[in-house]
Motif scaffolding. Structure first.
Motif: not given
Length: 243
Positions: A105-107, A137-140, A149-152, A182-196
């Motif tokens: 996703e980050r790529f 999709a995974y996040l390390y 290795k975490l499944n997002i 850094f994690l915000e950059e790696m996560l899919p924008e359509r599945r995660f949102v920064r609320i604070h």
């Protein structure tokens, strides 16, 4: 028109991963693969290159010194395991800076920037759409001395703890020395949102919400004033609105 691409990395496995990722782009042609900066320098004198994936810490000349030595460099995406070189990388006008191990996703987001610079975005947004529903999709993240290795899809929320983050799932809580940005950059924008400034949440894990907070699994998390509009926008597709 093909995007002629050069991959420069002293780790064969890293080259293999970028090769595999690039195979998803029909308009990208890998014209060379180099294991050190001197090989890359010579190849750049012989071939026209539009885009270079460049590792930083390599034997002999490092990636940033190589880039400084090129009079008319191609677009560059740095790939490295060391976050401390990020500022230097962007000062050299890199298109992007990817931390290893690189999630697909980050790529994609880095490649999207390349397409935007080329005024041609075909294919990239479709790939984002597909990834937005990809449950594989995974996040390390690094926890103590090992990499997890975490499944997002398992992530409920991420909380900033200054120089650390707390990643909360249904079954575990992980503490990692990492910036939330850094994690915000790696996560899919359509599945995660920064609320604070201190919280990123999974959109599909939100159970309820009101003006000042959201609730996930019985836990209330605050909504920052500067983040409310983006949260509203992402929830609007579900016909949800704040009071």
């Amino acid at each position: 028109m093909k995007i002629r691409t050069l991959i420069v990395d002293d780790e064969p496995h890293a080259i293999e991963i970028i090769d595999k990722y690039l195979s998803n782009f029909g308009d990208v042609e890998v014209t060379g693969r180099c294991s050190d900066a001197m090989q890359a320098f010579k190849m750049l004198q012989q071939k026209h290159v539009d885009l270079m994936f460049l590792d930083i810490k390599m034997p002999g000349i490092n990636g940033t010194d190589l880039l400084r030595s090129i009079k008319n460099p191609p677009k560059v995406i740095f790939t490295t395991a060391y976050s401390e070189y990020a500022l230097e990388g962007f000062e050299l006008n890199a298109v992007d800076y990817l931390l290893k191990p690189i999630p697909f996703e980050r790529f994609l987001r880095a490649m999207d920037k390349v397409y935007q610079l080329n005024d041609s975005k075909s294919g990239v947004h479709l790939a984002h759409e597909n990834l937005a529903v990809n449950t594989d999709a995974y996040l390390y993240i690094k926890v103590d001395r090992k990499t997890i290795k975490l499944n997002i899809n398992d992530i409920l929320w991420i909380e900033s703890l200054r120089d650390y983050v707390k990643v909360v799932t249904d079954s575990e809580v992980y503490i990692s020395k990492q910036k939330i940005s850094f994690l915000e950059e790696m996560l899919p924008e359509r599945r995660f949102v920064r609320i604070h400034r201190s919280f990123i949440v999974s959109l599909n894990k939100i159970g309820s919400f009101y003006s000042g907070a959201i609730e996930i699994n019985g836990h209330q998390l605050p909504i920052g004033r500067n983040y409310k509009q983006d949260l509203q926008k992402k929830l609007r597709m579900e016909n949800m609105h704040f009071n």
